[in-house]
Design an enzyme around this catalytic site. Sequence first.
Site, PDB file in Angstrom:
ATOM      1  N   CYS A  26      25.648  35.943  27.260  1.00  0.00           N
ATOM      2  CA  CYS A  26      27.025  36.302  26.920  1.00  0.00           C
ATOM      3  C   CYS A  26      27.879  36.578  28.139  1.00  0.00           C
ATOM      4  O   CYS A  26      29.100  36.599  28.039  1.00  0.00           O
ATOM      5  CB  CYS A  26      27.038  37.518  25.996  1.00  0.00           C
ATOM      6  SG  CYS A  26      26.603  39.059  26.820  1.00  0.00           S
ATOM      7  N   CYS A  74      26.301  38.283  17.617  1.00  0.00           N
ATOM      8  CA  CYS A  74      27.393  38.151  16.653  1.00  0.00           C
ATOM      9  C   CYS A  74      26.973  37.220  15.513  1.00  0.00           C
ATOM     10  O   CYS A  74      26.226  36.259  15.725  1.00  0.00           O
ATOM     11  CB  CYS A  74      28.640  37.590  17.337  1.00  0.00           C
ATOM     12  SG  CYS A  74      29.368  38.716  18.543  1.00  0.00           S
TER      13      CYS A  74
END
Length: 244
Positions: free
Chosen positions: A228, A202
């Site tokens: 993540c 991201c």
Amino acid sequence: MPLNELSQRAATLNARYRHHSATSVLSHALRDPEAGQLALVSSFGAESVVLLHMVAVAKPDTPVIFIDTQMLFTETLIYQQEVSERLGLRDVRVIRASDKVLETTDPTQTLHRRDTDACCALRKTVPLQGALQGFDGWITGRKRFQGVTRAALDFFEVEEGTNRLKVNPLAHWTRQDIRTYMEENRLPKHPLVAQGYPSIGCQPCTSPVAPGDDPRAGRWPGQEKTECGIHVVDGKMVRKGVNA
């Protein structure tokens, strides 16, 4: 399916394909009843195009799950569309957290500043688990060279806490194998790689890295976080490679 039965299926598949190449493992897994219905989960990141190309050659109608966290680089979104079209992938499924959940949990889109783990769970892990319902397993880009926790990685394994298999066709590959495959097949590189991003997630949580540094150094810089949450071993998050 009972865990011992699933573990036996993984063992049977590993014995069956132990001496096969990555492309052979993938091609057979997509058609072997023991493996069941599989999906490829791809970030369309720095190395993702390798597995995407293999799937396109072996079985282009394989479901490909792409998690749009709605915080990705614009370059990633464009790359996803261009690669999917170029390779002729017929079943790309773009998934996201629901607007209602996002409005309730992260209305200001600042959760990543306060709690990156919670943000990853909200935008990646939970949507993925929902998207994988109905599949018997999923294909990943994990490799043995990515760390001690993967030193003995098999082609097939049981996903912790589920009744699904994980298929790791590139388990035995090196970084050079990846580069060679991309060059020989003239596969397009993610545009951010040339800008110093060897690992791409991201936008708010990804930075370029200096030449020679750990490729993951640009993910969640300044934090101990390196994962993540999609891949878990023994109840703990483990390092992923750049093909998340």
